[in-house]
Design a protein around this motif. Structure first.
Motif, PDB file in Angstrom:
ATOM      1  N   ALA A 281      63.225  25.062  36.165  1.00 34.45           N
ATOM      2  CA  ALA A 281      62.264  26.108  36.514  1.00 34.45           C
ATOM      3  C   ALA A 281      62.803  27.065  37.562  1.00 34.45           C
ATOM      4  O   ALA A 281      62.160  28.059  37.878  1.00 34.45           O
ATOM      5  N   ASP A 282      63.995  26.797  38.093  1.00 32.80           N
ATOM      6  CA  ASP A 282      64.608  27.655  39.101  1.00 32.80           C
ATOM      7  C   ASP A 282      65.141  28.922  38.433  1.00 32.80           C
ATOM      8  O   ASP A 282      65.949  28.843  37.517  1.00 32.80           O
ATOM      9  N   PRO A 283      64.711  30.100  38.878  1.00 31.99           N
ATOM     10  CA  PRO A 283      65.162  31.335  38.232  1.00 31.99           C
ATOM     11  C   PRO A 283      66.665  31.584  38.339  1.00 31.99           C
ATOM     12  O   PRO A 283      67.242  32.259  37.503  1.00 31.99           O
ATOM     13  N   ALA A 284      67.322  31.039  39.347  1.00 35.23           N
ATOM     14  CA  ALA A 284      68.748  31.289  39.527  1.00 35.23           C
ATOM     15  C   ALA A 284      69.597  30.516  38.520  1.00 35.23           C
ATOM     16  O   ALA A 284      70.600  31.023  38.030  1.00 35.23           O
ATOM     17  N   THR A 285      69.203  29.295  38.200  1.00 33.87           N
ATOM     18  CA  THR A 285      70.044  28.458  37.357  1.00 33.87           C
ATOM     19  C   THR A 285      69.322  27.832  36.182  1.00 33.87           C
ATOM     20  O   THR A 285      69.966  27.248  35.327  1.00 33.87           O
ATOM     21  N   GLY A 286      68.014  27.916  36.125  1.00 32.95           N
ATOM     22  CA  GLY A 286      67.255  27.167  35.138  1.00 32.95           C
ATOM     23  C   GLY A 286      67.288  27.750  33.741  1.00 32.95           C
ATOM     24  O   GLY A 286      67.397  28.950  33.534  1.00 32.95           O
ATOM     25  N   ALA A 287      67.179  26.858  32.779  1.00 33.90           N
ATOM     26  CA  ALA A 287      67.175  27.272  31.387  1.00 33.90           C
ATOM     27  C   ALA A 287      65.797  27.759  30.948  1.00 33.90           C
ATOM     28  O   ALA A 287      65.686  28.614  30.075  1.00 33.90           O
ATOM     29  N   HIS A 288      64.737  27.225  31.538  1.00 38.41           N
ATOM     30  CA  HIS A 288      63.376  27.582  31.150  1.00 38.41           C
ATOM     31  C   HIS A 288      62.759  28.612  32.089  1.00 38.41           C
ATOM     32  O   HIS A 288      61.548  28.763  32.117  1.00 38.41           O
ATOM     33  N   ALA A 289      63.546  29.331  32.863  1.00 40.29           N
ATOM     34  CA  ALA A 289      63.025  30.194  33.915  1.00 40.29           C
ATOM     35  C   ALA A 289      63.166  31.675  33.605  1.00 40.29           C
ATOM     36  O   ALA A 289      63.280  32.482  34.512  1.00 40.29           O
ATOM     37  N   ASP A 290      63.141  32.051  32.361  1.00 43.60           N
ATOM     38  CA  ASP A 290      63.294  33.464  32.010  1.00 43.60           C
ATOM     39  C   ASP A 290      62.145  34.314  32.527  1.00 43.60           C
ATOM     40  O   ASP A 290      62.342  35.448  32.943  1.00 43.60           O
ATOM     41  N   ALA A 291      60.918  33.796  32.497  1.00 40.93           N
ATOM     42  CA  ALA A 291      59.742  34.573  32.885  1.00 40.93           C
ATOM     43  C   ALA A 291      59.214  34.209  34.264  1.00 40.93           C
ATOM     44  O   ALA A 291      58.151  34.672  34.661  1.00 40.93           O
ATOM     45  N   VAL A 292      59.937  33.399  35.031  1.00 38.90           N
ATOM     46  CA  VAL A 292      59.495  33.000  36.364  1.00 38.90           C
ATOM     47  C   VAL A 292      59.720  34.157  37.332  1.00 38.90           C
ATOM     48  O   VAL A 292      60.812  34.692  37.436  1.00 38.90           O
TER      49      VAL A 292
END
Length: 83
Positions: free
Chosen positions: A45-56
């Motif tokens: 969920a981390d916007p810097a490295t996460g895979a699922h964080a495109d819309a965070v």
């Protein structure tokens, strides 16, 4: 929803542990109208490295601190110790 039909977090993200009815910073999930994503880990969920964080858009700093994330995200090390 992503193209595969899997729910992904978006907007403001808070930390949550399974079995709890509140976030790590103390917000009640039902009163805040927050959704749970048990299939997404905190690292994803981390916007810097996460895979699922495109819309965070934003990560709660208090929840991030409770999950053990450092501000500089690098552990402190001494490069030239004293004798």
């Amino acid at each position: 929803m992503d193209p595969d039909g899997v729910r992904r977090p978006s907007g403001e993200v808070h930390g949550w542990r399974q079995g709890m009815n509140q976030t790590l910073c103390g917000l009640a999930l039902s009163r805040s109208r927050l959704s749970r994503f048990p299939h997404v880990s905190w690292a994803d969920a981390d916007p810097a490295t996460g895979a699922h964080a495109d819309a965070v858009a934003e990560v709660c700093p208090r929840c991030a601190a409770a999950m053990g994330v450092r501000r500089d995200s690098r552990p402190w090390t001494r490069h030239d110790p004293r004798p």
